[in-house]
Scaffold this motif. Sequence first.
Motif, PDB file in Angstrom:
ATOM      1  N   ASP A  32     -12.187   2.510   5.391  1.00 58.36           N
ATOM      2  CA  ASP A  32     -11.854   3.361   4.266  1.00 58.36           C
ATOM      3  C   ASP A  32     -11.369   2.570   3.051  1.00 58.36           C
ATOM      4  O   ASP A  32     -10.247   2.759   2.582  1.00 58.36           O
ATOM      5  N   GLU A  36      -6.572   2.662  -4.404  1.00 58.75           N
ATOM      6  CA  GLU A  36      -5.173   2.975  -4.124  1.00 58.75           C
ATOM      7  C   GLU A  36      -4.305   2.171  -5.076  1.00 58.75           C
ATOM      8  O   GLU A  36      -4.476   0.954  -5.235  1.00 58.75           O
ATOM      9  N   ASP A 109      -2.717  -2.459   7.085  1.00 54.84           N
ATOM     10  CA  ASP A 109      -3.012  -1.411   6.110  1.00 54.84           C
ATOM     11  C   ASP A 109      -2.240  -1.693   4.834  1.00 54.84           C
ATOM     12  O   ASP A 109      -1.020  -1.911   4.866  1.00 54.84           O
ATOM     13  N   THR A 112      -4.689   2.610   1.097  1.00 51.17           N
ATOM     14  CA  THR A 112      -5.699   3.217   1.971  1.00 51.17           C
ATOM     15  C   THR A 112      -6.712   2.193   2.457  1.00 51.17           C
ATOM     16  O   THR A 112      -7.733   2.555   3.044  1.00 51.17           O
ATOM     17  N   ASN A 113      -6.458   0.920   2.216  1.00 56.30           N
ATOM     18  CA  ASN A 113      -7.351  -0.148   2.657  1.00 56.30           C
ATOM     19  C   ASN A 113      -6.835  -0.765   3.946  1.00 56.30           C
ATOM     20  O   ASN A 113      -5.624  -0.898   4.146  1.00 56.30           O
TER      21      ASN A 113
END
Length: 319
Positions: A32, A36, A109, A112-113
């Motif tokens: 994903d 962000e 994380d 959102t990466n």
Amino acid sequence: MKARFLAGLMGILATPVAAETPVPLPSTGFVDPSAETITLQEEGNRRLTLPVMIDGSGPYAFLIDTGSQATAITHEIRSSLALAPAGTALLVGMASRREVDLASVARIDFGTNSFTNFSAPVLAREHVGADGIIGLDALQDLRVLLDFRQQTITVEDTSTKNNSSGFEIIVRAHQKLGQLLITDALVEGVRTTVIIDTGAQASLGNNALRDRIKTKRASEITTTDVNGVDLIGQVAVVRSLVIEGLALTNVPLAFADTPAFAALGLEDKPVLSLGMQHLALFDRVAIDFGRQRVLFDVPRDVARAIRDAKRGNVIKPRF
């Protein structure tokens, strides 16, 4: 005069060679990778950190380091999370080459990466200046935007977006060992390769550059690399650094030959690692790994001068 700062620009040159228990070489991947924006925190050495979760634990303060090939963690994180050993590798820093332990990490994380299933070098926190480093292995196909006005960082997937609005300077780069190299910069008229190094506080040129521009010794400076090894260099003020027509004037630069430049095959060619002390002169800097380019957003008065120059004014914008 003597000064000390933390240096960036490191790389892993060898894959795992030994482990206490056999560990298969991990694969890597992104989960994903969408845009962000994360508020940055400023460390005492003027570098910037962002919150990172490791295997669901944290948050930990990590540097985004565009001068580092590998995402790394500290000994404290390895111990607290009981991460499995994954062999050793040769780590090349600004001042040294050292064999370091690797630890197996299932997932990190940031926003959102995510970056998954990799072996991370294990480093001492006092030499990193943070809990860890997000390196180039986790940033491929992404764009990192440092916004010094808002003190934020945005990480986004460039495969679906191509937004360059608001940037006055867009520089094409080429990739080597995962790093983006700007090859047409000028330091006092000498063509120089520039590396954008967000993990370094200060900027560092090699002795080939110093010799070409004939600088005189001004003062001594000591850098400490990620292996904890000191590198003694000389600092001098250069009259100009020009990137795509934008000129920085009276730029203080340190000069030294380092194993990190040699690893890129640049030990005999003029090269400059541009650290946070000079990146922060811009309003925003975007490092677009997916499209192999670096974008600069400058203060309004400088942007106005650039637009005038593009309309035919021959005066170079300076700041």
